[in-house]
Each structure stands twice: as structure tokens, then as C-alpha cells.
Design an enzyme around this catalytic site. Structure first.
Site, PDB file in Angstrom:
ATOM      1  N   PRO A 184       0.784  -1.254   0.000  1.00 54.10           N
ATOM      2  CA  PRO A 184       0.000   0.000   0.000  1.00 54.10           C
ATOM      3  C   PRO A 184       0.807   1.292   0.000  1.00 54.10           C
ATOM      4  O   PRO A 184       0.245   2.356  -0.230  1.00 54.10           O
ATOM      5  CB  PRO A 184      -0.831  -0.114   1.291  1.00 54.10           C
ATOM      6  CG  PRO A 184      -0.099  -1.070   2.150  1.00 54.10           C
ATOM      7  CD  PRO A 184       0.580  -2.035   1.230  1.00 54.10           C
ATOM      8  N   PHE A 185       2.118   1.208   0.233  1.00 53.82           N
ATOM      9  CA  PHE A 185       2.933   2.424   0.235  1.00 53.82           C
ATOM     10  C   PHE A 185       4.131   2.281  -0.698  1.00 53.82           C
ATOM     11  O   PHE A 185       5.186   2.871  -0.485  1.00 53.82           O
ATOM     12  CB  PHE A 185       3.362   2.770   1.670  1.00 53.82           C
ATOM     13  CG  PHE A 185       2.186   2.956   2.572  1.00 53.82           C
ATOM     14  CD1 PHE A 185       1.416   4.111   2.501  1.00 53.82           C
ATOM     15  CD2 PHE A 185       1.800   1.952   3.445  1.00 53.82           C
ATOM     16  CE1 PHE A 185       0.300   4.267   3.305  1.00 53.82           C
ATOM     17  CE2 PHE A 185       0.684   2.103   4.262  1.00 53.82           C
ATOM     18  CZ  PHE A 185      -0.068   3.270   4.184  1.00 53.82           C
ATOM     19  N   SER A 186       3.913   1.496  -1.736  1.00 56.11           N
ATOM     20  CA  SER A 186       4.922   1.264  -2.764  1.00 56.11           C
ATOM     21  C   SER A 186       5.311   2.571  -3.441  1.00 56.11           C
ATOM     22  O   SER A 186       4.494   3.480  -3.588  1.00 56.11           O
ATOM     23  CB  SER A 186       4.338   0.290  -3.796  1.00 56.11           C
ATOM     24  OG  SER A 186       5.080   0.280  -4.979  1.00 56.11           O
ATOM     25  N   GLU A 230       4.509  -0.059   4.960  1.00 57.42           N
ATOM     26  CA  GLU A 230       4.331   0.678   6.219  1.00 57.42           C
ATOM     27  C   GLU A 230       4.210   2.185   6.031  1.00 57.42           C
ATOM     28  O   GLU A 230       4.986   2.798   5.308  1.00 57.42           O
ATOM     29  CB  GLU A 230       5.499   0.375   7.171  1.00 57.42           C
ATOM     30  CG  GLU A 230       5.349   1.003   8.548  1.00 57.42           C
ATOM     31  CD  GLU A 230       6.383   0.514   9.550  1.00 57.42           C
ATOM     32  OE1 GLU A 230       6.365   1.005  10.686  1.00 57.42           O
ATOM     33  OE2 GLU A 230       7.209  -0.355   9.197  1.00 57.42           O
ATOM     34  N   LYS A 286       5.063  -4.173  13.561  1.00 59.78           N
ATOM     35  CA  LYS A 286       5.935  -5.075  14.314  1.00 59.78           C
ATOM     36  C   LYS A 286       5.201  -6.392  14.441  1.00 59.78           C
ATOM     37  O   LYS A 286       4.127  -6.463  15.038  1.00 59.78           O
ATOM     38  CB  LYS A 286       6.260  -4.518  15.717  1.00 59.78           C
ATOM     39  CG  LYS A 286       7.481  -3.638  15.739  1.00 59.78           C
ATOM     40  CD  LYS A 286       8.756  -4.456  15.554  1.00 59.78           C
ATOM     41  CE  LYS A 286       9.943  -3.569  15.199  1.00 59.78           C
ATOM     42  NZ  LYS A 286       9.995  -3.195  13.798  1.00 59.78           N
TER      43      LYS A 286
END
Length: 419
Positions: free
Chosen positions: A201-203, A219, A235
Site C-alpha cells: 500500500p505504500f509502494s 508501512e 511489528k
């Protein structure tokens, strides 16, 4: 446009953007994100830029934004810690990225709900993008080396656990570097392949002249929506299984794993403390604890912490107050960072830093630079680092295997041979 047409457009738009000396690309890969501005956003070309090393970089960024109050895209290196605390980075730097880089783009394209919008620049760029040919350049398999042998890694973990027993720290994120020198790749082709086998989702893809960030990070570090700050540390990791029933079992075991929960809650407490520095009093709260999210290679334990930004705190200071992110340092944060400098073998640089964008209204979204390949095409040096949370309960052998799991997608994309 339908989903297939949007996918083709994104491929062509990234190819088009890559023709510029500087470009930045973010793709959520259709993951649902209640805090996201766009499914995909692309920035290309430079009107103005700021490029600095640690010293007074956050203050300079604040002035740069206040002077322009427009879209900014850029990154924050992990080594900005040296201007936040009395720390140093003494390991050799083979990649040569600045510690902070932001630029005002000439062109910005946003995609949301399969709709393309030109946020900045001439609408005719759509025609130029549609003419692009997406060519994948093949490259030879890479010989990938490690800075640490398995035994050296285990010995360092055992020594770090002694620090935990002495009460120096509760947890530390220890990382190791894999690298290839005298190598040549097509960064864009590598990103496209990495994003295909490990969509996250944060590529993102970031080109700064001869330097490249090729990222499949899952992340989020920190985002701001009006007066709300949101952080989503990761984590807790478990390997995906081919068998659906077994995969569900592994996912359930991760959610109930006391060791993983302990690691996660330590970082949640650290993030809460970091956000308190910027929050309106009494507004910091945990929105979700121990959420389990699934990605192609792994299940991850992700928690969400939010607050209201104090109206007297500038948003750049809010970024600084939470940096570097707790998920990549440990607790207590300062001592953990000191031990990271002591025991790791490589300068982190952009790795475990963050890249993202700031809007004209002062909202922002920044990821965590993990599961990321860094490449300097001038000196032909390629690097990626992986790590994990070291606690008293962990075993060094299991942590080493987890590192290899986290590296697996990058090794596969590079057709890598570990030597």
C-alpha cells in the site's frame, strides 16, 4: 477507465516520468486506506528543490515550504537523527544520497477511484503519456553479498540481548545489508517487477538523477489530514502459506503470539510518546491494536495511533518530533539508536527513513523505507537492508530467517544469488 486501463496508464505514466531527471511515484495497489489522498500519484520535473545533509535540514524544509506553500515531494534519511539527537553515522556511505531532498514538481498526476486528474501542468501531457512504450530491459542475475555471515549476525544479536538483560534497552531494531557492486540494472524495470510480485500500500519509485529508491514498503510512517496525525507502525511478521487453511492458521497464530504482541506494544508506546510532543493535550489514542494485514509474502501486525495536532506546532516539527520512526529504532529510542550505530555494519541512509509528499494545504503522507532497493547508477552500487525487532524473548536464528524472508521478494526480482 476500467482497472486494466488504469494499470496500463500507470505503467506508461511512470515510464514518461522516468524521462525527467527527478520523478516520484506512489502506488497504493488498490489496498483500502481510509487515510489516503490518492490511489496513485506521480510527480515529474523540477521547478525548485532543496537538498541538504544533517545539521539544520528540518528547519530549512519548514522555511522552504512556507516560502512556496505548494506541492512538495521528497525524502528524509534515517541519518537526520544526527540533528535531532547527539548522534553520528560513522559507517561508510556507498550510495551518496543527501539526508534530505524535496522538490516542487512541474507536473503532478493523481489517480483516485479509476479517475485521472492533472493536479499540475498542461492537460496535454496525457497525450504524451499515452504515446509511451513500456519496455522492460533484461539484466543479468546479480551476485548479492551480505555484510554479515549468519554466525556474525547471531553473535551480534546475542550481544544486543545482553544489553536488554542489563536494562539498557527493551527492544532494538537491528538491520543488516545485502549489496551488489559493479552492477548495472534498469531501475524502472526492477520497480515494475517488484511491484508486480510484492504489491504493497505504500509502494514507490523515486529517481534523483543517478540515484534511485525502488520500494515495496507496506508501512506508513506518518500522515496528516487537516488537524489529525496518524502513525501505523509494523511489528510482527509471519510467512504466507500456499495452503489456504494453513495460511489462516498462521495468520491467527500471529494475532495471538505473545512475543509479537510484546514487540508491537513496545513500539506503540514509543509512538504514543513521540506524538505527545506534537499533540493537543489528551488527544493521543490507539485507534487499532494488533491489526493483522496480509501481503503477498507475509502477514504483518500493524497498530494505528492518532492524535490532534497542536495548533501551535508546525507540521514539519511534527514530522521531526516523530522521526526516526519507532518501528525502525527501538525503546528507549535514543539508546537504541546508539546501539544501532555501534553494532550495525552499514550506514542506513535512506533505508529506514521515509519518502512522501506535502500538499499546498499542509497535509502530508510519508511511508517507511523498508523492503526497498537503493541504487546509485553512477558508481553501480546496489543495496538493500532488512531487519527485525530484537527483544529478550527472540532467538537469533529465527530473526535471521525472518530477515531472509523479508529479503526474498527483492532477491527474486534481482535474480539474485547470495554469496
Amino acid at each position: 477507465m476500467n482497472t486494466s486501463s488504469i494499470h496500463n496508464f500507470k505503467q506508461k505514466a511512470l515510464t514518461w516520468a522516468n524521462n525527467f531527471d527527478v520523478c516520484c511515484y506512489f502506488d497504493s495497489n488498490q489496498y483500502h486506506d481510509q487515510y489516503g489522498h490518492f490511489d496513485c500519484i506521480i510527480a515529474a520535473g523540477v521547478e525548485k528543490k532543496i537538498s541538504l545533509n544533517s545539521g539544520n535540514a528540518f528547519h530549512a524544509l519548514k522555511i522552504f515550504y512556507e516560502n512556496h506553500k505548494t506541492w512538495l515531494f521528497g525524502f528524509l534519511s534515517y541519518d537526520l537523527k544526527n540533528e535531532i539527537e547527539d548522534l553520528a553515522s560513522l559507517h561508510p556511505d556507498h550510495l551518496g544520497f543527501p539526508d534530505l531532498f524535496f522538490f516542487i514538481p512541474k507536473y503532478i498526476i493523481g489517480i483516485q477511484n479509476d479517475t485521472i486528474k492533472i493536479l499540475k501542468g498542461n492537460p496535454d501531457i496525457i497525450n504524451a503519456i499515452e504515446q509511451e512504450k513500456v519496455n522492460k530491459i533484461l539484466f543479468s542475475p546479480l551476485d548479492i553479498k551480505s555484510r554479515l555471515t549468519r554466525q556474525q549476525y547471531i553473535e551480534k544479536i546475542d550481544r544486543l540481548k545482553q544489553h536488554i538483560l542489563r536494562g539498557d534497552i527493551y527492544e532494538v531494531n537491528f538491520c543488516q545489508e545485502f549489496y551488489a557492486d559493479n552492477t548495472s540494472i534498469d531501475p524502472l524495470a526492477v520497480y515494475q517487477e517488484l511491484n508486480a510480485i510484492s504489491p504493497t500500500p505504500f509502494s514507490g519509485y523515486f529517481k534523483i538523477e543517478d540515484k534511485y529508491i525502488i520500494s515495496a514498503t507496506p508501512e506508513r510512517f506518518l500522515c496528516k489530514r487537516k488537524n489529525q496525525l496518524i502513525s501505523q507502525p509494523i511489528k510482527g511478521t509471519a510467512k504466507r502459506q500456499d495452503n489456504q487453511e494453513l495460511d489462516l492458521k498462521v495468520k491467527t497464530e500471529l494475532k495471538n503470539d505473545l512475543k509479537e504482541q510484546t514487540e508491537n506494544v513496545m513500539i506503540v508506546d514509543l509512538v504514543r510518546n513521540d506524538l505527545t510532543k506534537s499533540a493537543k493535550k489528551g488527544t493521543v489514542k490507539v485507534e487499532e491494536l494488533f491489526g493483522i494485514y496480509s501481503f503477498p509474502q507475509v502477514h504483518q501486525m500493524i497498530s494505528t495511533i492518532g492524535c490532534e495536532l497542536d495548533e501551535n506546532i508546525h507540521f514539519v516539527d511534527a514530522l521531526k518530533n516523530a522521526f526516526p520512526m519507532g518501528s525502525m529504532t527501538g525503546a528507549p529510542k535514543l539508546r537504541a539508536m546508539e546501539l544501532i550505530d555501534q553494532y550495525e555494519e552499514s550506514k542506513r541512509g535512506v533505508y529506514s527513513g521515509s519518502f512522501g509528499f506535502i500538499t499546498p494545504e499542509g497535509d502530508f503522507d510519508f511511508n517507511v523505507v523498508i523492503r526497498t532497493i537503493l541504487y546509485n547508477s553512477l558508481n553501480r552500487y546496489l543495496s538493500f537492508q532488512v531487519g527485525g525487532a530484537i527483544t529478550h524473548q527472540c532467538t537469533a536464528e529465527s530473526e535471521y530467517e525472518e530477515c531472509l524472508l523479508k529479503a526474498s521478494a527483492m532477491i527474486k526480482v534481482l535474480k539474485g544469488r547470495l554469496s
